[in-house]
Design a protein around this motif. Structure first.
Motif, PDB file in Angstrom:
ATOM      1  N   THR A 168      69.935 -22.919  24.517  1.00 16.40           N
ATOM      2  CA  THR A 168      71.104 -22.245  23.940  1.00 16.40           C
ATOM      3  C   THR A 168      70.914 -21.785  22.504  1.00 16.40           C
ATOM      4  O   THR A 168      71.771 -21.101  21.959  1.00 16.40           O
ATOM      5  CB  THR A 168      72.324 -23.185  23.991  1.00 16.40           C
ATOM      6  N   ARG A 169      69.792 -22.180  21.886  1.00 17.98           N
ATOM      7  CA  ARG A 169      69.557 -21.791  20.501  1.00 17.98           C
ATOM      8  C   ARG A 169      68.060 -21.777  20.225  1.00 17.98           C
ATOM      9  O   ARG A 169      67.266 -22.253  21.028  1.00 17.98           O
ATOM     10  CB  ARG A 169      70.287 -22.746  19.542  1.00 17.98           C
ATOM     11  N   ALA A 170      67.695 -21.204  19.077  1.00 11.75           N
ATOM     12  CA  ALA A 170      66.280 -21.107  18.716  1.00 11.75           C
ATOM     13  C   ALA A 170      66.092 -21.539  17.262  1.00 11.75           C
ATOM     14  O   ALA A 170      67.018 -21.403  16.455  1.00 11.75           O
ATOM     15  CB  ALA A 170      65.778 -19.678  18.924  1.00 11.75           C
ATOM     16  N   PRO A 171      64.895 -22.074  16.936  1.00  8.96           N
ATOM     17  CA  PRO A 171      63.744 -22.244  17.815  1.00  8.96           C
ATOM     18  C   PRO A 171      63.938 -23.405  18.779  1.00  8.96           C
ATOM     19  O   PRO A 171      64.573 -24.398  18.445  1.00  8.96           O
ATOM     20  CB  PRO A 171      62.599 -22.525  16.833  1.00  8.96           C
ATOM     21  N   ALA A 172      63.369 -23.238  19.963  1.00 15.28           N
ATOM     22  CA  ALA A 172      63.464 -24.284  20.978  1.00 15.28           C
ATOM     23  C   ALA A 172      62.133 -24.416  21.695  1.00 15.28           C
ATOM     24  O   ALA A 172      61.420 -23.432  21.906  1.00 15.28           O
ATOM     25  CB  ALA A 172      64.570 -23.966  21.981  1.00 15.28           C
ATOM     26  N   LEU A 173      61.831 -25.635  22.087  1.00 20.77           N
ATOM     27  CA  LEU A 173      60.601 -25.915  22.817  1.00 20.77           C
ATOM     28  C   LEU A 173      60.920 -26.788  24.013  1.00 20.77           C
ATOM     29  O   LEU A 173      61.621 -27.796  23.890  1.00 20.77           O
ATOM     30  CB  LEU A 173      59.599 -26.625  21.898  1.00 20.77           C
ATOM     31  N   VAL A 174      60.396 -26.392  25.180  1.00 15.91           N
ATOM     32  CA  VAL A 174      60.600 -27.124  26.427  1.00 15.91           C
ATOM     33  C   VAL A 174      59.230 -27.502  26.980  1.00 15.91           C
ATOM     34  O   VAL A 174      58.305 -26.685  26.973  1.00 15.91           O
ATOM     35  CB  VAL A 174      61.363 -26.261  27.455  1.00 15.91           C
ATOM     36  N   LEU A 175      59.102 -28.726  27.483  1.00 17.07           N
ATOM     37  CA  LEU A 175      57.831 -29.182  28.046  1.00 17.07           C
ATOM     38  C   LEU A 175      57.913 -29.214  29.573  1.00 17.07           C
ATOM     39  O   LEU A 175      58.839 -29.797  30.138  1.00 17.07           O
ATOM     40  CB  LEU A 175      57.474 -30.578  27.537  1.00 17.07           C
ATOM     41  N   LEU A 176      56.928 -28.605  30.227  1.00 16.55           N
ATOM     42  CA  LEU A 176      56.853 -28.586  31.687  1.00 16.55           C
ATOM     43  C   LEU A 176      55.566 -29.251  32.142  1.00 16.55           C
ATOM     44  O   LEU A 176      54.539 -29.169  31.463  1.00 16.55           O
ATOM     45  CB  LEU A 176      56.871 -27.142  32.214  1.00 16.55           C
TER      46      LEU A 176
END
Length: 215
Positions: A73-81
């Motif tokens: 919903t906002r930046a900066p954002a980091l997602v781990l997969l």
């Protein structure tokens, strides 16, 4: 270069423990995002230190379908997969610098190896949750106690499909800090209403999560 050469060598040694691929999904914005470029550079440099790390960049606004997919919903954002592109609900909002850089490294190792330091009783209890729990851990880069709080939230998200865990850099998102009356860090907001002040032990953390899930 943000990661110094001597630190790169140490990180590469740690990354020898990586077993499976991890994808670092980064969301940036060209609007009102002071730390987007620096965060992007940091994650890009980090991902270059192992062939088991992939780096993907999206724009929060123009890649809105991807943002919705990963509930960013906002930046900066980091997602781990993980290697199967599974999203565990582990997020970093804001630059994971200072003490939080170690949290990012530990999270990458966790997603790659599937190992956490949670007790079996805690894992069993979290996996029995039937209602969603959203954890928002407010931090600052200079807080030595914050990584423990973030790691608990991220490990909980890793072992339970019902839990999502966000690291939120308090000074980068002042509107959120104000909304949740964050005057000190770490502070963990549980399902918008409850909260934990400070870095609490695992047992107390679990009690608060279970209480929120049954509220």
């Amino acid at each position: 270069m943000l990661i110094k050469e001597k630190d790169q060598a140490v990180i590469q040694e740690r990354f020898q423990e990586l077993e499976n691929k991890v994808t670092l999904v980064f969301f940036e914005s060209k609007l009102d995002c002071e730390y987007c470029d620096t965060t992007k550079q940091l994650v890009e440099e980090l991902s270059a230190l192992s062939d088991k790390l992939d780096f993907v960049v999206y724009n929060l606004h123009t890649d809105d379908q991807e943002a919705a997919k990963y509930r960013v919903t906002r930046a900066p954002a980091l997602v781990l997969l993980d290697e199967n592109r599974k999203d565990y609900g582990i997020k970093f909002y804001g630059i994971p610098s200072g003490y939080e850089f170690s949290t990012l490294l530990e999270d990458i190792l966790m997603v790659s190896t599937g190992k956490t330091t949670l007790s079996k009783d805690t894992i069993d209890a979290l996996q029995k949750l039937s209602d969603p729990v959203h954890l928002q851990v407010f931090v600052t880069p200079t807080c030595p106690y914050c990584p423990n709080a973030v790691r608990l939230a991220h490990m909980a998200a890793f072992v339970s499909d019902q839990v999502t865990g966000d690291m939120v850099e308090a000074s980068e998102f002042p509107e959120l800090s104000q909304k949740y009356t964050v005057y000190g860090v770490p502070k963990t907001i549980v399902n918008e209403v409850g909260g934990m002040e400070g870095a609490v032990p695992e047992k107390q953390f679990l009690e608060e999560v279970l209480k929120a899930a049954t509220a």
